[in-house]
Scaffold this motif. Structure first.
Motif, short mmCIF file in Angstrom:
data_model
loop_
_atom_site.label_atom_id
_atom_site.label_comp_id
_atom_site.label_asym_id
_atom_site.label_seq_id
_atom_site.Cartn_x
_atom_site.Cartn_y
_atom_site.Cartn_z
N TYR A 591 0.64 -1.17 -0.06
CA TYR A 591 0.14 0.25 -0.04
C TYR A 591 0.80 1.37 0.21
N THR A 592 0.59 2.35 -0.62
CA THR A 592 1.06 3.56 -0.49
C THR A 592 0.32 4.21 0.40
N PRO A 593 1.06 5.36 1.04
CA PRO A 593 0.45 6.19 2.51
C PRO A 593 -0.61 6.69 1.79
N GLU A 594 -0.73 7.30 0.61
CA GLU A 594 -1.84 7.72 -0.08
C GLU A 594 -3.21 6.99 -0.13
N GLU A 595 -2.83 5.75 -0.48
CA GLU A 595 -4.21 4.94 -0.73
C GLU A 595 -4.59 4.51 0.66
N LEU A 596 -3.84 4.50 1.75
CA LEU A 596 -4.39 4.25 3.13
C LEU A 596 -4.86 5.29 3.85
N THR A 597 -4.76 6.71 3.55
CA THR A 597 -5.37 7.62 4.41
C THR A 597 -6.89 7.72 4.05
N GLY A 598 -7.48 7.59 5.26
CA GLY A 598 -9.08 7.79 5.06
C GLY A 598 -9.77 6.27 5.17
N LYS A 599 -8.78 5.20 5.10
CA LYS A 599 -9.51 3.86 5.30
C LYS A 599 -9.89 3.34 6.42
N LYS A 600 -10.96 2.59 6.51
CA LYS A 600 -11.32 2.02 8.05
C LYS A 600 -10.64 0.61 8.04
N VAL A 601 -10.15 0.63 9.16
CA VAL A 601 -9.14 -0.70 9.31
C VAL A 601 -9.42 -1.39 10.75
#
Ligand code: MSP
Length: 647
Positions: A591-601
């Motif tokens: 994952y790139t940092p951008e892809e992860l931002t805002g994701k629920k985990v």
């Protein structure tokens, strides 16, 4: 007195029956200390043996229709054979029927008689035949022996007395001035309490031959034999004189290891005997606790006496040695159960140490053709690697050898072991965090593999006193050709001792896993038949709902993400799980940092904080990896609020 010497003893065991786990326990403890001190470069004398005189042995022989000596000659072999089986490295084996011992006991008796330390008196008292002890009226409990609760008989006779009472004050002072003379401290306080609150009597040290003839004849009155304890305790002094092959004086002993039931005879009788004779006292008498079996006192009538031979045949010697000293603090009572032994074998031995060795060697075979690679300076994979190396660095204050030494010197065996297991846990974590099978940088991978192999080499040295065969096996599989039995710890336990280019020789698993389900199912069913609660048979990889409930899982939302400096695997995340927390996750390749931002985990929120590459992490993101290496984080199916609990 020689400075660099170490003399350790076990009790000498009565030859009235076959050896059991209690005998094995003390003897293995002495063996651990003997091996450790040899590793430290000391001259060691380790003495064990058998106590062959007195009522108990006489009675056992009569029951078998044998003379006491014939009987002793047969039974002594059980002890000798067991010590071979348990890998015991005693330097000598004393039998109190040895003529050299008997002559020396007589010489000491004569000297004490000549000095006026022994007196003849007429005596009447209550005598407990099985315990071979006199009691006063006020000692008796409901008219019975206060120790074994069996009936006592009133005896009137003339006897010889060692004038023990006159040493009471001197003994109290000695114990007070030497805090480690009696250990553990609770036992020391008990002995002091007893001496401070009671008047010490004199000790009856003879038995008329008309009542008991199986003993050493008093040199100054042949109508009597010597009381068995007076004869037996002297073994510690006589043994090294005629059984050691050097002229070095071994006395005084560093440690007399004894069970708690025979502490008084050692702390009081033996100490005052030495004082009367003008000899130094031992440095330490250590009283260990007793083993119960499946929660019950071990006894022949219950039929639960643990035969060490059978346990070793079934579970292996080193698993047995490890269990005895990991399970219970030396000094406290413990409970023995085969199931607990098997569980520890699977978790601590097959999993922790066994897997660690096998993974390391498999990787060295696969990635370096079976040769230990050279470490490359400056290629430390992460903070864990630095930490591991520090542990083994003698100049570092937190290094393992210091805590290990102080634990073994204080006979805190289980602490020494748990220290090693803590390191193994960190090494296993280091493997998980370094992911060597995905490492693309050759030098970094070499460094990881060297760190693993070298850590295992040093761990083997520290394991050696406890599990000599296992240590030797690790040694061999690492391709080392020196004999581990003759190495010295100070020379060999420095980081960097493993030569690059050494050819590893991966062998059989150190500890095959025990199928708990199969092994203990039968016993559980038997439990049910006698009305004892029997749980459903367990699969050994299953956990209970309570175990699972310990893990706190929550939904989080990733607020920020950025790479961790100098790492191509780690990302630093700020996550809101109802509260803001920083998590370091090894997902940068997927994952790139951008892809992860805002994701629920999905986040494990009650993990102990850890540092990865120097960055603090408070929790763990759940992710799955398949056999092709595809990594996917877990996300909730609906839009649910951060902080929601997962149950
Ligand atoms: N002969 C004496 C010792 C003389 S030493 C100068 C003697 N012998 S013994 O064979 O009866 O016991 C020896 C040891 O076994 C003692 O230290 C005793 O504490 C130990 N144990 C007996 N049962 C035990 C357990 N259940 N658990 C641990 N140790 C136990 O006493």
């Amino acid at each position: 007195m020689k400075k660099n010497k170490f003399y350790v003893t076990t009790p000498i065991y009565y030859v009235n029956d076959v050896p059991h786990i209690g005998h094995a326990y003390t003897t293995i403890a002495a063996d651990i200390l003997a091996r450790y001190n040899r590793l430290k470069g000391k001259d060691v004398f380790f003495l064990t043996g058998t106590d062959e005189h007195g009522q108990k042995v006489d009675k056992a022989a009569q029951e078998k229709g044998k003379s006491p000596k014939e009987h002793a000659d047969i039974l002594v072999e059980n002890f000798k054979a067991l010590w071979v089986k348990l890998n015991i490295t005693n330097d000598a084996f004393i039998r109190t029927t040895d003529s050299e011992h008997k002559e020396r006991v007589q010489a000491v008796l004569q000297e004490l008689w000549d000095k006026g330390e022994i007196e003849k008196r007429s005596y009447s008292g209550w005598y407990c035949t099985p315990d071979e002890r006199f009691w006063t009226e006020k000692d008796l409990v409901d008219g019975n022996c206060p120790e074994c609760n069996r009936p006592v008989e009133q005896i009137h006779e003339e006897n010889y007395f060692f004038l023990m009472s006159k040493y009471q004050d001197k003994l109290i002072k000695h114990i007070e001035n030497n805090p480690s003379f009696i250990l553990p401290e609770t036992r020391r306080n008990e002995v002091l309490g007893f001496l401070n609150n009671n008047e010490l009597g004199d000790l009856c040290i003879s038995r008329p031959k008309s009542r008991l003839s199986w003993g050493i004849t008093l040199p100054f009155d042949e109508v009597f034999v010597t009381y068995v304890w007076f004869d037996a305790l002297l073994n510690y002094y006589t043994g090294p004189i005629y059984l050691s092959d050097t002229d070095k004086p071994w006395w005084p002993a560093e440690h007399h290891l004894v069970g708690k039931d025979i502490l008084t005879t050692h702390a009081v009788y033996w100490s005052t005997m030495l004082m009367a004779r003008g000899w130094e006292l031992p440095k330490n008498i250590f009283a260990h606790g007793w083993w119960t079996v499946d929660g019950q006192k071990m006894s022949k009538s219950i039929g639960n006496v643990v035969d060490p031979n059978k346990i070793v045949d079934e579970y292996g010697l080193d698993a047995f040695r490890y269990f005895l000293f990991r399970e219970v603090t030396f000094g406290l009572d413990g409970n023995f159960s085969e199931e607990a032994l098997a569980k520890r074998t699977n978790s601590d031995l097959a999993n922790d140490i066994g897997n660690l060795l096998s993974r390391t060697l498999t990787m060295i075979d696969k990635y370096r053709g079976g040769s230990v690679p050279a470490p490359v300076n400056g290629k430390d994979r992460n903070d864990l690697e630095i930490k591991i190396k520090q542990w083994f660095d003698k100049n570092y204050t937190g290094n393992i050898s210091r805590s290990y030494d102080s634990f073994l010197e204080g006979l805190h065996f289980n602490n020494a072991l748990s220290e090693l297991w803590k390191i193994m846990a960190e090494i296993n974590e280091y493997i998980a965090a370094s992911v060597p099978w995905k490492e693309e940088d050759d030098e970094t991978l070499s460094n990881i593999l060297y760190t693993l192999a070298e850590s295992l080499r040093i761990i083997a040295i520290y394991l050696y006193p406890f599990m000599p065969d296992t240590a030797g096996n690790i040694w061999k599989q690492l391709g080392l050709d020196t004999d581990i039995n003759s190495i010295k710890i100070d020379e060999t336990s420095n980081w960097g001792g493993l030569k690059p280019g050494t050819r590893v020789q991966k062998g059989e698993a150190l500890f095959p896993r025990i199928d708990l389900k199969k092994k203990f199912k039968k016993e559980k069913t038997m439990d049910n038949t006698v009305g004892v609660h029997g749980d459903a048979p367990e699969k050994d990889n299953l956990i209970s709902i309570n175990d699972f409930a310990k893990v706190e899982l929550k939904i989080g939302i990733v607020l920020e993400a950025e790479p961790v400096e100098k790492s191509n695997k780690l990302l630093k995340l700020q996550v809101d799980t109802g509260e803001k927390r920083q998590i370091v996750a090894g997902i940068a390749k997927a994952y790139t940092p951008e892809e992860l931002t805002g994701k629920k985990v999905v986040v494990v929120t009650n993990l102990k904080p850890a540092k990865l590459m120097g960055v603090e992490s408070n929790g763990m993101l759940l992710a799955a990896t398949d056999s092709e290496g595809v990594l996917s984080i877990l996300i909730p199916e609906k839009d649910i609020n951060p902080g929601a609990s997962i149950r």
